[in-house]
Write an enzyme that holds these catalytic residues in place. Structure first.
Site, mmCIF file in Angstrom:
data_model
loop_
_atom_site.group_PDB
_atom_site.id
_atom_site.type_symbol
_atom_site.label_atom_id
_atom_site.label_comp_id
_atom_site.label_asym_id
_atom_site.label_seq_id
_atom_site.Cartn_x
_atom_site.Cartn_y
_atom_site.Cartn_z
ATOM 1 N N GLY A 49 0.451 4.748 -1.526
ATOM 2 C CA GLY A 49 1.552 4.228 -0.723
ATOM 3 C C GLY A 49 1.687 5.113 0.507
ATOM 4 O O GLY A 49 1.707 6.356 0.390
ATOM 5 N N ALA A 50 1.752 4.488 1.694
ATOM 6 C CA ALA A 50 1.612 5.254 2.933
ATOM 7 C C ALA A 50 2.573 6.451 3.054
ATOM 8 O O ALA A 50 2.120 7.589 3.265
ATOM 9 C CB ALA A 50 1.751 4.304 4.125
ATOM 10 N N ARG A 91 -7.994 9.166 2.774
ATOM 11 C CA ARG A 91 -7.763 7.709 2.884
ATOM 12 C C ARG A 91 -7.563 7.380 4.374
ATOM 13 O O ARG A 91 -6.680 7.945 5.014
ATOM 14 C CB ARG A 91 -6.538 7.286 2.053
ATOM 15 C CG ARG A 91 -6.752 7.500 0.551
ATOM 16 C CD ARG A 91 -5.786 6.699 -0.281
ATOM 17 N NE ARG A 91 -6.091 5.288 -0.265
ATOM 18 C CZ ARG A 91 -5.270 4.340 -0.743
ATOM 19 N NH1 ARG A 91 -4.103 4.682 -1.246
ATOM 20 N NH2 ARG A 91 -5.619 3.071 -0.703
ATOM 21 N N GLN A 200 -1.120 -3.202 -8.135
ATOM 22 C CA GLN A 200 0.086 -2.395 -7.876
ATOM 23 C C GLN A 200 1.366 -3.206 -8.085
ATOM 24 O O GLN A 200 2.405 -2.650 -8.437
ATOM 25 C CB GLN A 200 0.074 -1.854 -6.437
ATOM 26 C CG GLN A 200 -0.956 -0.768 -6.169
ATOM 27 C CD GLN A 200 -2.248 -1.327 -5.607
ATOM 28 O OE1 GLN A 200 -2.636 -2.445 -5.930
ATOM 29 N NE2 GLN A 200 -2.918 -0.567 -4.783
ATOM 30 N N ASP A 241 0.890 -0.050 6.089
ATOM 31 C CA ASP A 241 0.133 1.206 6.115
ATOM 32 C C ASP A 241 -0.094 1.709 7.525
ATOM 33 O O ASP A 241 -0.238 2.904 7.751
ATOM 34 C CB ASP A 241 -1.206 1.034 5.394
ATOM 35 C CG ASP A 241 -0.967 0.976 3.903
ATOM 36 O OD1 ASP A 241 -0.634 -0.106 3.396
ATOM 37 O OD2 ASP A 241 -1.056 2.043 3.259
ATOM 38 N N ASN A 251 -1.654 -3.859 5.910
ATOM 39 C CA ASN A 251 -1.028 -3.615 4.614
ATOM 40 C C ASN A 251 -2.040 -4.044 3.554
ATOM 41 O O ASN A 251 -3.147 -4.487 3.870
ATOM 42 C CB ASN A 251 0.298 -4.392 4.501
ATOM 43 C CG ASN A 251 1.098 -3.988 3.270
ATOM 44 O OD1 ASN A 251 1.297 -2.788 3.020
ATOM 45 N ND2 ASN A 251 1.534 -4.936 2.470
ATOM 46 N N LYS A 252 -1.657 -3.906 2.306
ATOM 47 C CA LYS A 252 -2.561 -4.189 1.191
ATOM 48 C C LYS A 252 -3.286 -5.519 1.350
ATOM 49 O O LYS A 252 -2.688 -6.510 1.770
ATOM 50 C CB LYS A 252 -1.730 -4.172 -0.108
ATOM 51 C CG LYS A 252 -2.481 -4.434 -1.381
ATOM 52 C CD LYS A 252 -3.688 -3.555 -1.569
ATOM 53 C CE LYS A 252 -3.380 -2.076 -1.486
ATOM 54 N NZ LYS A 252 -4.613 -1.245 -1.351
#
Ligand code: MRU
Length: 347
Positions: A49-50, A91, A200, A241, A251-252
């Protein structure tokens, strides 16, 4: 149980991370006192998670700084930069990681004193990033509720991935908006995309909701369009993110398809993220680096291999949602149409 969840905690001269790879079946902590172990915890997604990655990296910088064996200031700063490089390599997409490391390096540079004086300042800076993020998320929650549709009185929201307390220092961004809506009596139910491949949503978002008694329904990612056509979803709220200066949002993986589906069904689509997630150096989303993760996340579920030999895989962990699909970006400074987030540059 209604105890606040803090995924990254400083305790007894070390960092405690909730092991997010073991949730929801086991609620355990991993103790980290070396920067190498922190880098490993970030890349293996014990912490993810960012904003949470940013907080973890900030403590990682301090843990690394403590181990530097020189009293020469320039040599110390050079070694700190190397530690930063190790953490930066974990990451690539979540910009909060780079933002937090930059801030820690700036703290060291700005501290005029000796190496012995700089090191405690780094701990203070990491703790500040940690506590600021909780306050930031609470502000995002409050601003978010204010821009949600005014009817029906109790809303059904849909989210993707986990942008909750687990993904931040506490409280959450998208899930912070959900939490605030629940507290204010504006939430009927949260629909949570399971979020393949790492689940998630199914594992983490639903777990957070259950802890607080928030009604939650997990759906497969492919069910969102069907649910919207049935009128089950009043608005979508997701985290981010990295947000480019024009509002394009990484994002995801799966967020982009969700935004397209929301547009097709006239369901408002919101992004909730702190200012630290905005990368003002990028004009648009085409410059956002997209992490590609190991194919085992696709071909293996638990211990079971689900694909035959000879198959190839493509496993990008994030996608970019164009700004024109986003109704508003909810930050700690308020909610803005994507075209206006550039105004936050000097805040
Ligand atoms: O790969 P992950 O689990 O780190 O991805 C997390 C997300 O995509 C979140 O939505 C994002 O980081 C926002 S967290 C407040």
């Amino acid at each position: 149980m209604n105890t606040p969840v803090y995924p990254v905690r400083w305790q007894n001269d070390r960092v405690l991370l909730i092991d997010q790879n073991r949730l929801p079946n086991e609620y355990t902590y991993v103790e980290i006192d070396l920067v190498e172990d922190m880098a490993e915890a970030i890349s293996t997604m014990i912490v993810r998670g960012a904003p949470a990655i940013g907080v973890a990296a900030a403590y990682g910088m301090y843990l690394g700084a403590k181990e530097i064996k020189t009293t020469d200031r320039d040599e110390f700063l050079a070694q700190l930069t190397e530690i930063g490089k190790t953490l930066r390599a974990t990451r690539p997409t979540a910009v909060n990681l780079f933002w937090a490391i930059d801030r820690m390096e700036a703290t060291a540079l700005q501290c005029a004193g000796s190496v012995a004086a700089i090191i405690p300042q780094l701990l203070v800076a990491a703790q500040q990033i940690n506590s600021d993020d909780i306050a930031t998320c609470q502000a995002i929650g409050a601003h978010g509720v204010a821009v949600l549709p005014s009817s029906p009185a109790k809303l059904c929201l849909l989210t993707h991935c986990n942008a909750g307390a687990l993904a931040t220092a506490g409280y959450g961004t998208a899930l912070g908006v959900v939490r605030s809506a629940w507290t204010q009596g504006r939430l009927a139910r949260l629909y949570a995309d399971e979020t393949r491949p790492r689940l998630q949503g199914a594992k983490l978002t639903s777990w957070e909701c259950v802890q607080e008694g928030i009604p939650v329904t997990v759906i497969a990612d492919s069910m969102a369009a069907h649910c919207m056509r049935q009128g089950l979803i009043d608005a979508v709220v997701v985290g981010a993110d990295r947000i480019a200066a024009n509002g394009d949002t990484a994002n995801k993986i799966g967020t982009y398809s969700l935004a397209l589906v929301a547009k097709a069904h006239n369901v408002p689509f919101f992004v909730a993220a702190p200012r630290s997630t905005i990368d003002f150096s990028l004009h648009d989303g085409s410059g956002i680096p997209i992490e590609e993760r190991h194919p085992s996340e696709l071909y293996q579920i638990g211990e079971t291999i689900v694909c035959p030999p000879g198959v190839e895989f493509y496993n990008p962990a994030f996608d970019v949602t164009p700004a024109n699909l986003i109704q508003a970006i909810i930050t700690e400074f308020g909610a803005f149409p994507p075209a206006e987030i550039i105004d936050l540059k000097n805040r």
